[in-house]
Design a protein around this motif. Structure first.
Motif, PDB file in Angstrom:
ATOM      1  N   ARG A  36     -11.548  15.000  46.419  1.00 52.37           N
ATOM      2  CA  ARG A  36     -12.989  15.005  46.159  1.00 52.37           C
ATOM      3  C   ARG A  36     -13.665  15.806  47.261  1.00 52.37           C
ATOM      4  O   ARG A  36     -13.651  15.415  48.430  1.00 52.37           O
ATOM      5  CB  ARG A  36     -13.553  13.574  46.162  1.00 52.37           C
ATOM      6  CG  ARG A  36     -12.898  12.645  45.177  1.00 52.37           C
ATOM      7  CD  ARG A  36     -13.275  12.966  43.733  1.00 52.37           C
ATOM      8  NE  ARG A  36     -12.640  12.031  42.816  1.00 52.37           N
ATOM      9  CZ  ARG A  36     -11.452  12.234  42.247  1.00 52.37           C
ATOM     10  NH1 ARG A  36     -10.785  13.348  42.496  1.00 52.37           N
ATOM     11  NH2 ARG A  36     -10.948  11.336  41.432  1.00 52.37           N
ATOM     12  N   CYS A  58      -8.300  10.680  47.412  1.00 50.76           N
ATOM     13  CA  CYS A  58      -8.644   9.401  46.785  1.00 50.76           C
ATOM     14  C   CYS A  58      -7.524   8.928  45.863  1.00 50.76           C
ATOM     15  O   CYS A  58      -6.918   9.725  45.131  1.00 50.76           O
ATOM     16  CB  CYS A  58      -9.925   9.528  45.974  1.00 50.76           C
ATOM     17  SG  CYS A  58     -11.360  10.027  46.956  1.00 50.76           S
ATOM     18  N   ASP A  59      -7.254   7.648  45.919  1.00 49.03           N
ATOM     19  CA  ASP A  59      -6.324   7.006  44.994  1.00 49.03           C
ATOM     20  C   ASP A  59      -7.164   6.156  44.052  1.00 49.03           C
ATOM     21  O   ASP A  59      -7.503   5.017  44.360  1.00 49.03           O
ATOM     22  CB  ASP A  59      -5.327   6.152  45.767  1.00 49.03           C
ATOM     23  CG  ASP A  59      -4.272   5.537  44.860  1.00 49.03           C
ATOM     24  OD1 ASP A  59      -4.282   5.823  43.641  1.00 49.03           O
ATOM     25  OD2 ASP A  59      -3.427   4.775  45.365  1.00 49.03           O
ATOM     26  N   GLY A  60      -7.548   6.769  42.922  1.00 50.87           N
ATOM     27  CA  GLY A  60      -8.509   6.107  42.048  1.00 50.87           C
ATOM     28  C   GLY A  60      -9.866   6.107  42.731  1.00 50.87           C
ATOM     29  O   GLY A  60     -10.386   7.143  43.131  1.00 50.87           O
ATOM     30  N   GLU A  61     -10.435   4.928  42.904  1.00 55.29           N
ATOM     31  CA  GLU A  61     -11.733   4.808  43.570  1.00 55.29           C
ATOM     32  C   GLU A  61     -11.601   4.635  45.082  1.00 55.29           C
ATOM     33  O   GLU A  61     -12.589   4.708  45.810  1.00 55.29           O
ATOM     34  CB  GLU A  61     -12.498   3.604  42.986  1.00 55.29           C
ATOM     35  CG  GLU A  61     -12.850   3.754  41.517  1.00 55.29           C
ATOM     36  CD  GLU A  61     -13.691   5.000  41.268  1.00 55.29           C
ATOM     37  OE1 GLU A  61     -14.646   5.236  42.043  1.00 55.29           O
ATOM     38  OE2 GLU A  61     -13.399   5.744  40.310  1.00 55.29           O
ATOM     39  N   GLU A  62     -10.396   4.389  45.551  1.00 60.46           N
ATOM     40  CA  GLU A  62     -10.170   4.160  46.981  1.00 60.46           C
ATOM     41  C   GLU A  62     -10.073   5.477  47.745  1.00 60.46           C
ATOM     42  O   GLU A  62      -9.315   6.375  47.366  1.00 60.46           O
ATOM     43  CB  GLU A  62      -8.878   3.364  47.193  1.00 60.46           C
ATOM     44  CG  GLU A  62      -8.551   3.139  48.666  1.00 60.46           C
ATOM     45  CD  GLU A  62      -7.149   2.605  48.885  1.00 60.46           C
ATOM     46  OE1 GLU A  62      -6.756   2.449  50.048  1.00 60.46           O
ATOM     47  OE2 GLU A  62      -6.444   2.365  47.881  1.00 60.46           O
ATOM     48  N   ILE A  63     -10.842   5.624  48.811  1.00 60.30           N
ATOM     49  CA  ILE A  63     -10.714   6.785  49.700  1.00 60.30           C
ATOM     50  C   ILE A  63      -9.560   6.524  50.658  1.00 60.30           C
ATOM     51  O   ILE A  63      -9.580   5.557  51.431  1.00 60.30           O
ATOM     52  CB  ILE A  63     -12.015   7.041  50.487  1.00 60.30           C
ATOM     53  CG1 ILE A  63     -13.145   7.442  49.526  1.00 60.30           C
ATOM     54  CG2 ILE A  63     -11.799   8.125  51.541  1.00 60.30           C
ATOM     55  CD1 ILE A  63     -14.486   7.646  50.212  1.00 60.30           C
ATOM     56  N   THR A 101       0.061   8.907  47.621  1.00 60.34           N
ATOM     57  CA  THR A 101      -0.968   9.229  46.615  1.00 60.34           C
ATOM     58  C   THR A 101      -0.591  10.493  45.847  1.00 60.34           C
ATOM     59  O   THR A 101      -0.778  10.573  44.627  1.00 60.34           O
ATOM     60  CB  THR A 101      -2.330   9.426  47.305  1.00 60.34           C
ATOM     61  OG1 THR A 101      -2.657   8.232  48.029  1.00 60.34           O
ATOM     62  CG2 THR A 101      -3.419   9.709  46.296  1.00 60.34           C
TER      63      THR A 101
END
Length: 457
Positions: A36, A58-63, A101
């Protein structure tokens, strides 16, 4: 190679940054899913080549981490594939999480040396350059590094290519003449071929002869410090090492085993080995140490023989010197700070060489010792446009095979054999040299070579 690979390309430690390298056809599609950008709304797949972009993994919504990502498009990359390099924070935990990730996106963990292997298979570098990459990483001295860099710049490739070109030229001429004798004559060709083969063998011999110096550049000069007990061997090791690696006392026989230390002297790596003092002894442990000292001397590239300026030369010492007479040896008279007029005459008469006076305690006479080591092994200033050292046993064996094949060509000429016999051995030499650059090498050998590489390279 249709899969995309990734690996950590820096060591796992608490450093400023770590780099995860991703290479393959899906590189930017994968990066678009996990990167991102902080400012630009563009995806990495839309960015120009050889640019760097700030943002987050990012792993999904996790930074996972704040990063800089380098975008490099094929074919102008190390592997000649699309490549992204993720510069993340250097902690081992965060680095592993960033790699995990990436791998969750269907990317495969790279094997050892696989990035360089892909560079070779994609024609980005030849095999001699690929091997030089690892030599650069493993270099123990300035000279080893310079030689590896020379190979990486293509010095080996240039020399081998010129030799192969000459061999294939002669082979093609012979084949053409045999196919079309009415238009292509072999009259006088034998003398021309003989002169050319002699020159090729001379060039091959120079390369083969460089392999021993190349080994020492790569591994270090195996240097054994030898002498009677209490002459200052451990003090000399400590002086070279710049720290107390060996215990020093006035008690003879303190050193019972060999002690090894790698040091660099004027760009030359020395693999120093301090040994037990050689003398007759009833002490079982000391006896073992003395035998190990003698064995180390047999395997040494260089012996630094220490004598004591404050003591007479003994019969035992004369016997030791006779055992190492055929080795490269520098004789040192130590402890000159303890006597007004050190006498070198007896040692010089016994060894037939100039004895160097030193004081390991006062650090006197070291420049003369370093000068002598340089003179024994290498030129003071190595010109890498002229001097090329072969460092690999595989390369040396291929050169020996080519040298032998050229010898067979000369034998055939002397025996006045038909010209097609020349072609057989010329092609054998051509193929042998091709193994060095990778132009005639099987897949199993390629896999073996690259398995010796480190991860991430």
């Amino acid at each position: 190679m249709t899969d995309t690979i990734a690996a950590i390309s820096t060591g796992l430690s608490n450093s400023g940054i770590s780099i995860i390298r991703v290479s393959g056809p899906e590189t930017f599609q994968v990066m678009d899913r996990i990167f991102r950008g902080k400012k630009s709304g563009k995806k990495l797949s839309e960015q120009k080549t050889h640019t760097i972009h700030y943002g987050f993994i990012c792993d999904g919504e996790e930074i996972v981490d704040e990063v800089l990502v380098s975008v490099m498009r094929a074919p102008h990359t190390y592997t000649a594939e699309d490549v992204a390099e993720i510069n993340c924070h250097g902690g081992s935990l965060v680095t592993k999480k960033v790699l995990k990730t990436v791998l969750k996106q269907g990317v495969r963990l790279a094997e050892a040396g696989e990035f360089t292997k892909r560079a070779f298979l994609n024609g980005r570098i030849d095999l001699s350059k690929a091997e030089a990459v690892m030599e650069v990483i493993r270099a123990k001295s300035d000279l080893a590094l310079k030689n590896s860099m020379a190979q990486l710049r293509g010095n080996v490739l240039k020399e081998i290519s010129e030799l192969r070109e000459t061999m294939i030229h002669h082979t093609a001429f012979i084949e053409a003449a045999l196919d079309d004798p009415e238009h292509i004559s072999l009259d006088g060709f034998t003398n021309e071929l003989k002169a050319s083969i002699i020159e090729i063998r001379e060039r091959l011999y120079r390369l083969i002869s460089s392999a021993e110096n190349g080994r020492m550049l790569k591994e270090g000069i195996r240097t054994v410090i030898l002498g009677r007990p209490n002459v200052g061997k451990s003090s000399l090791l400590n002086l070279f090492a710049g720290e107390e690696r060996a215990i020093v006392t006035d008690i003879a026989g303190t050193t019972r085993d060999t002690i090894e230390e790698t040091v660099t002297v004027r760009g030359i790596a020395l693999s120093l080995i301090d040994t037990a003092g050689i003398r007759s002894t009833e002490d079982i442990v000391e006896k073992i140490g003395v035998e190990k000292a003698k064995k180390a001397a047999e395997e040494a590239d260089l012996i630094l023989y220490l004598a004591d300026a404050t003591a007479e030369v003994t019969e035992e010492e004369k016997e030791i010197l006779s055992l190492i007479a055929d080795k490269k040896c520098i004789v040192l008279l130590n402890k000159i700070d303890l006597c007004e007029t050190p006498d070198t005459s007896v040692l010089e008469e016994l060894t037939g060489q100039k004895v160097l006076c030193i004081s390991a305690k006062e650090e006197e006479g070291l420049d003369a010792l370093y000068d002598t080591i340089e003179a024994l092994f290498f030129k003071k200033e190595i010109s890498y446009n002229e001097d090329l050292y072969i460092t690999g046993e595989r390369q040396k064996q291929s050169l020996l095979d080519a040298y032998e094949a050229m010898g067979k060509v000369l034998d055939s000429i002397e025996a006045d054999m038909p010209e097609d016999f020349y072609s057989i051995d010329l092609m054998q030499g051509y193929e042998s040299l091709g193994e060095i650059t990778g132009e005639s090498v099987d897949e199993d050998l390629v896999n073996t070579i690259f398995r010796e590489f480190c991860m991430g390279k």
